[in-house]
Scaffold this active site. Structure first.
Site, PDB file in Angstrom:
ATOM      1  N   THR A  35      16.392   2.761 -11.232  1.00  0.00           N
ATOM      2  CA  THR A  35      17.490   3.457 -10.565  1.00  0.00           C
ATOM      3  C   THR A  35      18.239   2.542  -9.600  1.00  0.00           C
ATOM      4  O   THR A  35      19.426   2.702  -9.380  1.00  0.00           O
ATOM      5  CB  THR A  35      16.931   4.675  -9.798  1.00  0.00           C
ATOM      6  N   TYR A  48      22.037  10.134 -13.990  1.00  0.00           N
ATOM      7  CA  TYR A  48      22.522   8.762 -13.966  1.00  0.00           C
ATOM      8  C   TYR A  48      21.800   7.977 -15.034  1.00  0.00           C
ATOM      9  O   TYR A  48      20.810   8.427 -15.602  1.00  0.00           O
ATOM     10  CB  TYR A  48      22.282   8.126 -12.590  1.00  0.00           C
ATOM     11  N   SER A  81      12.083   2.660 -15.836  1.00  0.00           N
ATOM     12  CA  SER A  81      10.662   2.279 -15.847  1.00  0.00           C
ATOM     13  C   SER A  81       9.750   3.274 -16.540  1.00  0.00           C
ATOM     14  O   SER A  81       8.577   2.980 -16.754  1.00  0.00           O
ATOM     15  CB  SER A  81      10.172   1.966 -14.442  1.00  0.00           C
ATOM     16  N   THR A 114      11.168   3.394  -9.965  1.00  0.00           N
ATOM     17  CA  THR A 114      10.071   3.913  -9.133  1.00  0.00           C
ATOM     18  C   THR A 114       9.021   4.678  -9.938  1.00  0.00           C
ATOM     19  O   THR A 114       7.902   4.860  -9.470  1.00  0.00           O
ATOM     20  CB  THR A 114      10.618   4.837  -8.024  1.00  0.00           C
ATOM     21  N   ASP A 115       9.385   5.126 -11.152  1.00  0.00           N
ATOM     22  CA  ASP A 115       8.461   5.995 -11.900  1.00  0.00           C
ATOM     23  C   ASP A 115       7.129   5.316 -12.202  1.00  0.00           C
ATOM     24  O   ASP A 115       6.075   5.942 -12.126  1.00  0.00           O
ATOM     25  CB  ASP A 115       9.110   6.447 -13.222  1.00  0.00           C
ATOM     26  N   LYS A 187       3.743   7.186  -6.092  1.00  0.00           N
ATOM     27  CA  LYS A 187       4.941   8.025  -6.006  1.00  0.00           C
ATOM     28  C   LYS A 187       4.484   9.468  -5.889  1.00  0.00           C
ATOM     29  O   LYS A 187       3.685   9.932  -6.719  1.00  0.00           O
ATOM     30  CB  LYS A 187       5.830   7.826  -7.241  1.00  0.00           C
ATOM     31  N   GLU A 310     -20.728  15.140  -8.577  1.00  0.00           N
ATOM     32  CA  GLU A 310     -20.651  16.440  -9.266  1.00  0.00           C
ATOM     33  C   GLU A 310     -21.073  16.318 -10.716  1.00  0.00           C
ATOM     34  O   GLU A 310     -21.381  17.309 -11.371  1.00  0.00           O
ATOM     35  CB  GLU A 310     -19.204  16.956  -9.229  1.00  0.00           C
TER      36      GLU A 310
HETATM   37  C1  SIN Z   1      13.696   5.445 -10.487  1.00  0.00           C
HETATM   38  O1  SIN Z   1      13.888   4.259 -10.579  1.00  0.00           O
HETATM   39  O2  SIN Z   1      13.637   5.979  -9.362  1.00  0.00           O
HETATM   40  C2  SIN Z   1      13.525   6.367 -11.644  1.00  0.00           C
HETATM   41  C3  SIN Z   1      13.762   5.772 -12.978  1.00  0.00           C
HETATM   42  C4  SIN Z   1      12.882   4.604 -13.253  1.00  0.00           C
HETATM   43  O3  SIN Z   1      11.716   4.617 -12.889  1.00  0.00           O
HETATM   44  O4  SIN Z   1      13.383   3.658 -13.875  1.00  0.00           O
END
Ligand code: SIN
Length: 353
Positions: A35, A48, A81, A114-115, A187, A310
């Protein structure tokens, strides 16, 4: 004449020392997409396309970076990602290792979606053999959004990679002014800027417009002390390890099918303390008896899964994931299986890494 020569020598030394003192660190930016490099069709749109802008676009968008470091950029990939894969991981690991071996490079910044950033960061923490800073950075809003967070995050990332304070800590994740160790980063929110947390050990530190404060050391095995390597490996060399998510009434079928398909490892994203239904536990135990490495982790999002609490791991032949989330346990198991299939040795990896 002697006095003149001496004063020339002193001048040369002073000039050399002062230019060394003011030389900016050389930072390599390796871009993979996400992103942070994404664009909307219009600024009011929520949707996007990730990975639209190039590495040079990202660097040029933040002119202040020139004051912090001498930068050069390289496009390793330009993907969202969620589609991260072994091919890009191996290419990236190879490039990071090569670039950091160069005496002229002081640190690396990796721009990334971020994914799956936490997975790439943890993978690199196990296979990058250098103490030089490696910083992963992304953004939650695309570059074209109102109040995009990418430029400030990138400024922090370059400042962090340029700092001696970041040396020896393994890859770091920086977003929203928080610094996380690769092993801890997670995340936790689908859309909010404050999404990355370190649920078990807390964030490594904080940053504010380039000023860094670390709160803790990284005491787990990583980097030059890691025994894992992907040098010369191809994607097919990474053993197949899958994650099975546990829920009410989970049956044995998915587990049995994975075993039939020849997986080398299964990570259970278990309920609570890494547990599951009787049927799933029985199927996993049968898998372990056939030589499949079975790791118990938890879908809860924080906390430890410790041996024999457990579930009787000794009797059933399981490995406990300790602090690792299912997605990180899968990475350690893949790399561990490239060294051994002995469950006791694999368990040791989960204690140390
Ligand atoms: C992001 O970057 O926040 C979402 C999409 C990705 O992980 O490429």
């Amino acid at each position: 004449m002697r006095t003149y020569k001496l004063s020339c020598l002193v001048t040369v030394i002073v000039i050399t020392l002062s230019s060394a003192a003011y030389a900016k660190p050389n930072i390599k930016v390796l871009a993979t997409g996400g992103t942070i490099a994404g664009a909307q069709a219009s600024t009011s749109q929520a949707g996007y396309k990730a990975g639209t802008f190039s590495v040079d676009d990202l660097i040029n968008a933040v002119p202040q970076l020139k004051d912090v470091a001498d930068l050069s950029g390289e496009q390793v990939a330009n993907i969202a990602s969620q589609t991260m894969n072994h091919e890009v991981w191996l290419k990236l690991a190879k490039r990071v290792n090569e670039v950091l071996k160069d005496n002229n490079t002081d640190g690396v910044v990796i721009t990334h979606g971020t994914d799956t950033m936490e997975e790439t960061a943890y993978f690199l923490s196990l296979v990058v053999k250098s103490d030089k800073p490696v910083v992963l950075v992304g953004s939650m809003r695309p570059a074209t959004a109102i109040s995009a967070d990418g430029p400030a995050n990138l400024y922090n990332a370059v400042s962090l990679a340029a700092s001696p304070l970041a040396r020896g800590r393994g890859p770091l994740v920086v977003l929203n002014d928080d610094i996380h160790y690769a092993r801890e980063a997670q995340k936790t929110n689908t859309t909010e800027l404050d999404t990355f947390k370190s649920p078990n050990r807390g964030r490594a530190g904080v940053m504010n417009t380039g000023k860094i404060e670390f709160f803790s050391e990284n005491t787990t095995q990583h980097g030059t002390k890691s025994e894992f390597s992907v040098d010369g490996k191809a994607p097919a060399d990474l053993p197949r390890v899958e994650i099975v998510y546990s829920y009410e009434n989970l049956g044995p079928e998915m587990i049995d099918d994975l075993v039939k398909e020849g997986v080398k490892g299964i990570v259970l994203a278990g309920v609570g303390d890494g547990n599951s239904t009787d049927a799933a536990i029985a199927a996993l135990s049968a898998a372990a008896k056939k030589g499949v490495a079975v790791v118990r982790s938890s879908r809860v999002g924080s906390g430890l899964v410790v041996r024999n609490v457990e579930v009787n791991d000794d009797k059933l032949g399981f490995i406990a994931a300790m602090e690792l989330s299912p997605q990180k346990a899968r990475i350690l198991l893949m790399l561990g299986l490239m060294i051994t299939s002995d469950p006791a040795k694999l368990q040791q990896f989960f204690m140390e890494y």
